[in-house]
Design a protein around this motif. Structure first.
Motif, PDB file in Angstrom:
ATOM      1  N   THR A  40      32.922  -0.937 -30.383  1.00  0.00           N
ATOM      2  CA  THR A  40      32.404  -0.574 -29.067  1.00  0.00           C
ATOM      3  C   THR A  40      31.488   0.643 -29.208  1.00  0.00           C
ATOM      4  N   MET A  41      30.748   0.951 -28.146  1.00  0.00           N
ATOM      5  CA  MET A  41      29.671   1.942 -28.207  1.00  0.00           C
ATOM      6  C   MET A  41      30.109   3.272 -28.812  1.00  0.00           C
ATOM      7  N   VAL A  42      31.238   3.786 -28.364  1.00  0.00           N
ATOM      8  CA  VAL A  42      31.636   5.122 -28.824  1.00  0.00           C
ATOM      9  C   VAL A  42      31.924   5.122 -30.331  1.00  0.00           C
ATOM     10  N   LEU A 101      20.957  12.012 -34.076  1.00  0.00           N
ATOM     11  CA  LEU A 101      22.384  12.247 -34.336  1.00  0.00           C
ATOM     12  C   LEU A 101      23.167  11.907 -33.079  1.00  0.00           C
ATOM     13  N   THR A 102      24.275  11.226 -33.290  1.00  0.00           N
ATOM     14  CA  THR A 102      25.071  10.804 -32.156  1.00  0.00           C
ATOM     15  C   THR A 102      26.536  10.746 -32.568  1.00  0.00           C
ATOM     16  N   GLY A 103      27.364  10.114 -31.727  1.00  0.00           N
ATOM     17  CA  GLY A 103      28.778  10.037 -32.053  1.00  0.00           C
ATOM     18  C   GLY A 103      29.431   8.919 -31.247  1.00  0.00           C
ATOM     19  N   GLY A 104      30.700   9.006 -30.949  1.00  0.00           N
ATOM     20  CA  GLY A 104      31.479  10.149 -30.642  1.00  0.00           C
ATOM     21  C   GLY A 104      30.643  11.244 -29.975  1.00  0.00           C
ATOM     22  N   GLU A 105      31.125  12.424 -30.051  1.00  0.00           N
ATOM     23  CA  GLU A 105      30.340  13.540 -29.528  1.00  0.00           C
ATOM     24  C   GLU A 105      29.887  14.400 -30.716  1.00  0.00           C
ATOM     25  N   PRO A 106      28.600  14.355 -31.045  1.00  0.00           N
ATOM     26  CA  PRO A 106      28.139  15.001 -32.284  1.00  0.00           C
ATOM     27  C   PRO A 106      28.349  16.513 -32.309  1.00  0.00           C
ATOM     28  N   VAL A 108      34.781   6.423 -18.025  1.00  0.00           N
ATOM     29  CA  VAL A 108      35.484   5.194 -17.613  1.00  0.00           C
ATOM     30  C   VAL A 108      34.798   3.912 -18.077  1.00  0.00           C
ATOM     31  N   TYR A 109      33.465   3.965 -18.208  1.00  0.00           N
ATOM     32  CA  TYR A 109      32.752   2.736 -18.581  1.00  0.00           C
ATOM     33  C   TYR A 109      32.661   2.580 -20.105  1.00  0.00           C
ATOM     34  N   CYS A 110      33.199   3.578 -20.838  1.00  0.00           N
ATOM     35  CA  CYS A 110      33.043   3.583 -22.290  1.00  0.00           C
ATOM     36  C   CYS A 110      34.395   3.476 -23.001  1.00  0.00           C
ATOM     37  N   GLU A 165      21.076   0.308 -18.038  1.00  0.00           N
ATOM     38  CA  GLU A 165      21.948  -0.787 -17.589  1.00  0.00           C
ATOM     39  C   GLU A 165      23.205  -0.826 -18.459  1.00  0.00           C
ATOM     40  N   PHE A 166      24.313  -1.009 -17.785  1.00  0.00           N
ATOM     41  CA  PHE A 166      25.630  -1.071 -18.441  1.00  0.00           C
ATOM     42  C   PHE A 166      25.693  -2.326 -19.332  1.00  0.00           C
ATOM     43  N   MET A 167      26.077  -2.119 -20.589  1.00  0.00           N
ATOM     44  CA  MET A 167      26.150  -3.247 -21.541  1.00  0.00           C
ATOM     45  C   MET A 167      27.616  -3.543 -21.895  1.00  0.00           C
ATOM     46  N   PRO A 168      27.902  -4.754 -22.326  1.00  0.00           N
ATOM     47  CA  PRO A 168      29.289  -5.092 -22.695  1.00  0.00           C
ATOM     48  C   PRO A 168      29.671  -4.484 -24.040  1.00  0.00           C
ATOM     49  N   CYS A 199      21.635   8.237 -17.672  1.00  0.00           N
ATOM     50  CA  CYS A 199      22.728   7.901 -16.755  1.00  0.00           C
ATOM     51  C   CYS A 199      23.005   6.405 -16.828  1.00  0.00           C
ATOM     52  N   VAL A 200      24.219   6.051 -17.194  1.00  0.00           N
ATOM     53  CA  VAL A 200      24.614   4.638 -17.179  1.00  0.00           C
ATOM     54  C   VAL A 200      25.135   4.334 -15.775  1.00  0.00           C
ATOM     55  N   LEU A 201      24.548   3.344 -15.144  1.00  0.00           N
ATOM     56  CA  LEU A 201      25.002   2.987 -13.798  1.00  0.00           C
ATOM     57  C   LEU A 201      25.992   1.836 -13.884  1.00  0.00           C
ATOM     58  N   LEU A 214      18.912  14.334 -30.814  1.00  0.00           N
ATOM     59  CA  LEU A 214      20.369  14.388 -30.662  1.00  0.00           C
ATOM     60  C   LEU A 214      20.736  13.773 -29.317  1.00  0.00           C
ATOM     61  N   THR A 215      21.790  12.975 -29.312  1.00  0.00           N
ATOM     62  CA  THR A 215      22.351  12.490 -28.044  1.00  0.00           C
ATOM     63  C   THR A 215      23.712  13.140 -27.873  1.00  0.00           C
ATOM     64  N   THR A 216      23.919  13.782 -26.745  1.00  0.00           N
ATOM     65  CA  THR A 216      25.157  14.545 -26.549  1.00  0.00           C
ATOM     66  C   THR A 216      25.624  14.433 -25.109  1.00  0.00           C
ATOM     67  N   ASN A 217      26.917  14.654 -24.898  1.00  0.00           N
ATOM     68  CA  ASN A 217      27.364  14.732 -23.508  1.00  0.00           C
ATOM     69  C   ASN A 217      27.046  16.113 -22.915  1.00  0.00           C
ATOM     70  N   GLY A 218      26.570  17.025 -23.720  1.00  0.00           N
ATOM     71  CA  GLY A 218      26.071  18.308 -23.220  1.00  0.00           C
ATOM     72  C   GLY A 218      27.140  19.358 -22.985  1.00  0.00           C
ATOM     73  N   VAL A 233      20.690  14.198 -23.006  1.00  0.00           N
ATOM     74  CA  VAL A 233      22.026  14.509 -22.493  1.00  0.00           C
ATOM     75  C   VAL A 233      22.491  13.342 -21.629  1.00  0.00           C
ATOM     76  N   SER A 234      23.700  12.890 -21.870  1.00  0.00           N
ATOM     77  CA  SER A 234      24.260  11.811 -21.061  1.00  0.00           C
ATOM     78  C   SER A 234      24.975  12.420 -19.866  1.00  0.00           C
ATOM     79  N   MET A 235      24.709  11.905 -18.692  1.00  0.00           N
ATOM     80  CA  MET A 235      25.264  12.499 -17.479  1.00  0.00           C
ATOM     81  C   MET A 235      25.256  11.413 -16.407  1.00  0.00           C
TER      82      MET A 235
HETATM   83  N1  SAM Z   1      28.829  11.616 -26.805  1.00  0.00           N
HETATM   84  C1  SAM Z   1      27.420  11.411 -26.816  1.00  0.00           C
HETATM   85  C2  SAM Z   1      26.910  11.203 -25.417  1.00  0.00           C
HETATM   86  O1  SAM Z   1      27.684  11.271 -24.477  1.00  0.00           O
HETATM   87  O2  SAM Z   1      25.711  11.012 -25.267  1.00  0.00           O
HETATM   88  C3  SAM Z   1      26.934  10.310 -27.737  1.00  0.00           C
HETATM   89  C4  SAM Z   1      27.708   9.045 -27.784  1.00  0.00           C
HETATM   90  S1  SAM Z   1      27.674   8.063 -26.309  1.00  0.00           S
HETATM   91  C5  SAM Z   1      28.598   6.665 -26.828  1.00  0.00           C
HETATM   92  C6  SAM Z   1      25.989   7.529 -26.321  1.00  0.00           C
HETATM   93  C7  SAM Z   1      25.459   6.903 -25.049  1.00  0.00           C
HETATM   94  O3  SAM Z   1      25.993   5.616 -24.896  1.00  0.00           O
HETATM   95  C8  SAM Z   1      25.751   7.663 -23.778  1.00  0.00           C
HETATM   96  O4  SAM Z   1      24.559   7.881 -23.082  1.00  0.00           O
HETATM   97  C9  SAM Z   1      26.621   6.715 -23.010  1.00  0.00           C
HETATM   98  O5  SAM Z   1      26.443   6.855 -21.635  1.00  0.00           O
HETATM   99  C10 SAM Z   1      26.124   5.377 -23.509  1.00  0.00           C
HETATM  100  N2  SAM Z   1      27.044   4.265 -23.315  1.00  0.00           N
HETATM  101  C11 SAM Z   1      28.349   4.208 -23.609  1.00  0.00           C
HETATM  102  N3  SAM Z   1      28.861   3.002 -23.305  1.00  0.00           N
HETATM  103  C12 SAM Z   1      27.834   2.274 -22.796  1.00  0.00           C
HETATM  104  C13 SAM Z   1      27.732   0.938 -22.294  1.00  0.00           C
HETATM  105  N4  SAM Z   1      28.766   0.113 -22.277  1.00  0.00           N
HETATM  106  N5  SAM Z   1      26.508   0.525 -21.857  1.00  0.00           N
HETATM  107  C14 SAM Z   1      25.443   1.359 -21.882  1.00  0.00           C
HETATM  108  N6  SAM Z   1      25.489   2.610 -22.363  1.00  0.00           N
HETATM  109  C15 SAM Z   1      26.673   3.074 -22.802  1.00  0.00           C
END
Ligand code: SAM
Length: 331
Positions: free
Chosen positions: A325-327, A64-69, A28-30, A193-196, A164-166, A98-102, A122-124
């Motif tokens: 945007t981040m994704v 390596l990152t993505g999207g979901e790598p 939701v925040y992405c 910290e949540f970024m714009p 964990c993004v809060l 690697l950064t992944t949603n796991g 792992v993002s969680m």
């Molecule tokens: N799909 C992978 C994942 O979930 O880790 C890699 C891509 S994801 C965009 C990379 C990281 O960016 C995740 O940890 C995600 O929580 C974080 N992220 C996405 N939007 C963000 C935001 N607005 N501020 C801070 N972190 C953010």
């Protein structure tokens, strides 16, 4: 060859490559939940050529990152190819992370480790299955991710970090549960910290759960002791007083660390970004398509890196939203 530096004297050592713009989660925040991938991706050989040239210019760490790598078929072979690259200091192998949603990590952890992956993050964003589903907008994801984290631990992908993004109103009540999780699972949990940088443009200063608030809340659970860290480290690190469990806080909004930034990114479609908040991309792949030699690509990269932004302007009157945007950048 002289190492890559920007005009502020920062050495560029750290490269992130997004290998796909697709993601199977709609956090939701992405994401808005309506948009899919907006950009294409490249054959792995093209990323490999970019990485080879950049490693020759002083890059020591590739993430390596993505999207979901892990959605990208062939990622294990790509890691194996990257592991053959030789950094300038030949005594130290290339650090491949690697950064992944796991979600798909349980099956891939061992093959990735065998191929030469060094570390995984792992993002969680919740340790509660229902909350996790509400944030990711995907059912039953929590079980997959937990299995992925445990598999990564077993294979020795270490240190294992959980990010964990809060975001206020969604998961700030998860701070203490994540502290417990760090202790029980033996992982380092890092709050970001949540970024714009979200698709929906929902960011406001009030949505950010800042470093001090996280520390205050966690201290209600157990006392923390700060771990000394290098100035160049993005995360501030803390251990619980009894020595069990570590957490980190990455605070780009309340405590920016741009002065130590050593990072550039390559997007899935082959553009260099010199800052998450860049308002333009630099099309490295266009240079490759027109037949540029390695030397010409190096020159292009040097010219781009020199222009790296001094700092971000989050929360300031002159803040201009990033062009992606981040994704679609690769976090
Ligand atoms: N799909 C992978 C994942 O979930 O880790 C890699 C891509 S994801 C965009 C990379 C990281 O960016 C995740 O940890 C995600 O929580 C974080 N992220 C996405 N939007 C963000 C935001 N607005 N501020 C801070 N972190 C953010």
């Amino acid at each position: 060859m002289a190492a890559l530096h920007d005009k502020f004297g920062r050495a560029i050592r750290d490269l992130r490559i997004s290998i796909t713009d697709r993601c199977n989660y709609k956090c939701v925040y992405c994401r808005t939940g309506n948009e899919g991938a907006l950009y294409g991706d490249l054959p792995f050989n093209d990323y490999l050529r970019m990485a080879r040239i950049l490693v020759g210019m002083g890059i020591t760490k590739v993430r390596l990152t993505g999207g979901e790598p892990l959605l990208r078929k062939g990622v294990v072979d790509f890691v194996r190819e990257l592991a053959n690259l030789c950094p300038q200091k030949e005594s130290e192998p290339l650090d491949i992370a690697l950064t992944t949603n796991g979600h798909m990590l349980a099956e891939l952890a061992q093959p990735l480790k065998d191929a030469g992956l060094t570390r995984v993050t792992v993002s969680m964003d919740a340790v509660d299955p229902d909350r996790f589903a509400r944030i990711t907008r995907v059912p039953n994801g929590y079980e997959h991710v937990l299995a992925g984290i445990r598999a990564a631990r077993r294979t020795g992908l270490w240190p294992l970090k959980v990010n964990c993004v809060l975001m206020r109103g969604f998961n700030e009540d998860q701070i203490i549960p994540f502290g417990m999780f760090a202790r029980e699972e033996g992982v380092t949990v890092r709050f970001i910290e949540f970024m714009p940088l979200e698709e929906g443009r929902t960011w406001a200063p009030s949505t950010v759960v800042a470093l001090e608030e996280i520390l205050t809340r966690m201290a209600e659970y157990r006392p923390l002791v700060e771990v000394p860290h290098a100035r160049s480290e993005t995360a501030r690190r803390y251990r619980f007083e009894d020595g069990v469990g570590e957490i980190g806080i990455i605070a780009p909004v309340s405590h920016p660390f741009c002065g130590h930034c050593s990072r550039i990114r390559i997007t899935s479609d082959g553009n260099i970004r010199t800052c998450l908040f860049s308002v333009w991309d630099h099309d490295l792949h266009a240079q490759m398509r027109r037949g540029a030699s390695d030397t010409e690509l190096e020159e292009f990269i040097r010219e781009v890196v020199v222009k790296k932004e001094e700092r971000h302007h989050i929360g300031e009157a002159d803040f201009v939203p990033a062009s992606r945007t981040m994704v679609h950048i690769g976090g």
